[in-house]
Design a protein around this motif. Structure first.
Motif, PDB file in Angstrom:
ATOM      1  N   GLY A  27       0.789  -1.232   0.000  1.00 28.71           N
ATOM      2  CA  GLY A  27       0.000   0.000   0.000  1.00 28.71           C
ATOM      3  C   GLY A  27       0.814   1.271   0.000  1.00 28.71           C
ATOM      4  N   ASN A  44       5.850  -6.988  -3.024  1.00 30.07           N
ATOM      5  CA  ASN A  44       6.025  -6.570  -1.634  1.00 30.07           C
ATOM      6  C   ASN A  44       7.303  -7.209  -1.125  1.00 30.07           C
ATOM      7  N   ILE A  46      -6.396   6.446   2.874  1.00 30.44           N
ATOM      8  CA  ILE A  46      -7.455   6.745   1.892  1.00 30.44           C
ATOM      9  C   ILE A  46      -8.768   6.103   2.329  1.00 30.44           C
TER      10      ILE A  46
HETATM   11  N1  LIG Z   1       1.048   9.241  -6.566  1.00 31.57           N
HETATM   12  C1  LIG Z   1      -0.198   8.844  -6.250  1.00 31.57           C
HETATM   13  N2  LIG Z   1      -1.251   9.616  -6.607  1.00 31.57           N
HETATM   14  C2  LIG Z   1      -2.510   9.247  -6.287  1.00 31.57           C
HETATM   15  N3  LIG Z   1      -2.815   8.120  -5.601  1.00 31.57           N
HETATM   16  C3  LIG Z   1      -1.786   7.325  -5.220  1.00 31.57           C
HETATM   17  C4  LIG Z   1      -0.433   7.630  -5.528  1.00 31.57           C
HETATM   18  N4  LIG Z   1       0.361   6.644  -5.013  1.00 31.57           N
HETATM   19  C5  LIG Z   1      -0.469   5.759  -4.412  1.00 31.57           C
HETATM   20  N5  LIG Z   1      -1.751   6.166  -4.542  1.00 31.57           N
HETATM   21  C6  LIG Z   1      -2.941   5.493  -3.999  1.00 31.57           C
HETATM   22  O1  LIG Z   1      -2.579   4.845  -2.775  1.00 31.57           O
HETATM   23  C7  LIG Z   1      -3.153   3.522  -2.725  1.00 31.57           C
HETATM   24  C8  LIG Z   1      -2.019   2.492  -2.649  1.00 31.57           C
HETATM   25  O2  LIG Z   1      -1.232   2.635  -3.827  1.00 31.57           O
HETATM   26  P1  LIG Z   1      -0.782   1.322  -4.662  1.00 31.57           P
HETATM   27  O3  LIG Z   1      -1.937   0.406  -4.873  1.00 31.57           O
HETATM   28  O4  LIG Z   1      -0.029   1.803  -5.847  1.00 31.57           O
HETATM   29  O5  LIG Z   1       0.201   0.670  -3.581  1.00 31.57           O
HETATM   30  P2  LIG Z   1       0.990  -0.706  -3.713  1.00 31.57           P
HETATM   31  O6  LIG Z   1       2.268  -0.533  -2.990  1.00 31.57           O
HETATM   32  O7  LIG Z   1       1.028  -1.168  -5.118  1.00 31.57           O
HETATM   33  O8  LIG Z   1       0.004  -1.647  -2.897  1.00 31.57           O
HETATM   34  P3  LIG Z   1       0.063  -3.261  -2.865  1.00 31.57           P
HETATM   35  O9  LIG Z   1       1.333  -3.617  -2.169  1.00 31.57           O
HETATM   36  O10 LIG Z   1      -1.164  -3.620  -2.099  1.00 31.57           O
HETATM   37  O11 LIG Z   1       0.029  -3.707  -4.308  1.00 31.57           O
HETATM   38  C9  LIG Z   1      -3.978   3.356  -3.994  1.00 31.57           C
HETATM   39  O12 LIG Z   1      -5.317   3.710  -3.704  1.00 31.57           O
HETATM   40  C10 LIG Z   1      -3.394   4.384  -4.945  1.00 31.57           C
HETATM   41  O13 LIG Z   1      -4.381   4.883  -5.858  1.00 31.57           O
END
Ligand SMILES: Nc1ncnc2c1ncn2[C@@H]1O[C@H](COP(=O)(O)OP(=O)(O)OP(=O)(O)O)[C@@H](O)[C@H]1O
Length: 349
Positions: free
Chosen positions: A97, A225, A295
């Motif tokens: 996340g 992750n 969020i």
């Molecule tokens: N630069 C950004 N602008 C807008 N929203 C963002 C940004 N970075 C992350 N988010 C939001 O934060 C939340 C987590 O981001 P994301 O899903 O990319 O994380 P992740 O590290 O890929 O999570 P996971 O490990 O569960 O796959 C999502 O709702 C995403 O839309």
């Protein structure tokens, strides 16, 4: 929200003017998103009729919406983009996340090439990545030698459908392979020759196009992750050896506030309360408390909250964060953690 005018920050292609009210900016962003949905360019793939290229998405439809780009975010998307320019597969790794997927999609979209997406999963095998036979197509050849004499031959032709990796390699797309370590590492042997020799083997395919040369514009971004989570495999060293790694962690408070504000329409002070509580819980609790938690909590507070600009009561904050975090504790053996979670959240907030 304390605006540090020296910092660059923009939401999806628009600079946030420091003299524009935050509310006005968010309203404009909401209207833009609604218009984008209405004219139907929300995520529709630029697919052709051929089933195997349904996987191709235009850069515009692949770009994450909304996307906040502060200095910290831009530094990461630039770094990933430069490695792609250097024709290096990029492994984006970090805690749950924190924003890995959004970064990978943004860096892919910024290339301006089509984007192909794969989700890692235990069920992913070589065929899932490269393609498989989709049954035979039969048709009848009707030879008429002399009038009244016909020779009918039924021909069955094997139909092959390319899966995402083959589509990306053939079309020169940017492959975004999310949570790749959830897939069985054996499925990734085909990636070794793609990354090293620029050749894609399609083991099941017969004929002289069993091997295809990878398009020179093909690139790959894999996210995962950190390995200690359940349901992931330790990736084979031969694959890791063919990638560069960009480690991402949680953003600074200002970036997290901008991100939450881009997703949820709450007054600045309440956004600040949510992000401060998230960051405090991240320090204190023994589970991962990512930006996604902030969020989700903000979305809850938009309903549970005061509905006006007043500060949110601590009791409401405790209830919302307890519910948002409970699933992370419910899976534990003794389950007692969920019962004591509210008290621990209250101690932190
Ligand atoms: N630069 C950004 N602008 C807008 N929203 C963002 C940004 N970075 C992350 N988010 C939001 O934060 C939340 C987590 O981001 P994301 O899903 O990319 O994380 P992740 O590290 O890929 O999570 P996971 O490990 O569960 O796959 C999502 O709702 C995403 O839309």
């Amino acid at each position: 929200m304390g605006s540090d005018s020296g910092r660059k920050r923009k939401v999806r292609g628009r600079k946030i003017r420091s003299d524009r009210s935050v509310k006005e900016r968010r309203k404009a962003e909401k209207q833009r998103r609604r218009a984008a949905k209405e004219n139907g360019n929300s995520g529709s793939a630029t697919s052709t009729t051929d089933a195997s290229t349904d996987a191709l998405h235009s850069p515009q439809s692949a770009a994450p919406e909304p996307f906040v780009s502060t200095d910290a975010v831009e530094a990461l998307t630039t770094r990933i983009g430069r490695w792609l320019e250097a024709d290096q597969p990029v492994h984006v790794v970090g805690p749950t996340g924190c924003g890995k997927t959004a970064l990978a999609l943004e860096a892919a979209a910024e290339r301006g090439r089509p984007v192909v997406w794969i989700d890692g999963d235990q069920a992913v095998d070589t065929g899932t990545l490269v393609g498989e036979h989709a049954g035979g197509e039969s048709y009848v050849e009707d030879d008429q030698y002399v009038s009244g004499v016909h020779k009918r031959t039924e021909v069955v032709r094997e139909r092959w459908v390319d899966n995402p990796l083959s589509v990306a390699a053939r079309e020169g797309a940017t492959l975004v392979y999310n949570e790749f370590s959830r897939s069985d590492p054996l499925a990734h042997n085909v990636l070794l020759s793609v990354f090293e020799e620029g050749v894609l083997e399609r083991p099941e395919k017969r004929g002289d196009d069993r091997k295809i040369d990878v398009h020179p514009e093909f690139r790959a971004i894999l996210t995962s992750n950190t390995a200690e989570y359940a349901g992931v495999h330790e990736p084979q060293d031969a694959l890791l050896d063919r990638m560069v790694g960009v480690h991402v962690d949680y953003y600074d408070a200002e970036t997290e506030r901008e991100i939450v504000a881009a997703h949820v329409d709450l007054p600045d002070d309440q956004i600040e309360q949510v992000v401060d509580a998230t960051r405090a819980l991240r320090e204190e609790l023994d589970v991962v408390v990512g930006t996604r938690v902030a969020i989700t909590a903000a979305k809850g507070l938009a309903v549970f909250g005061s509905g006006n600009d007043d500060a949110i009561d601590d009791e409401v904050l405790v209830t919302v964060f307890t519910d948002v975090l409970a699933p992370k504790f419910a899976g534990r053996e003794d389950g007692s953690d969920v019962a004591t979670l509210e008290g621990r959240v209250a101690d932190v907030i």
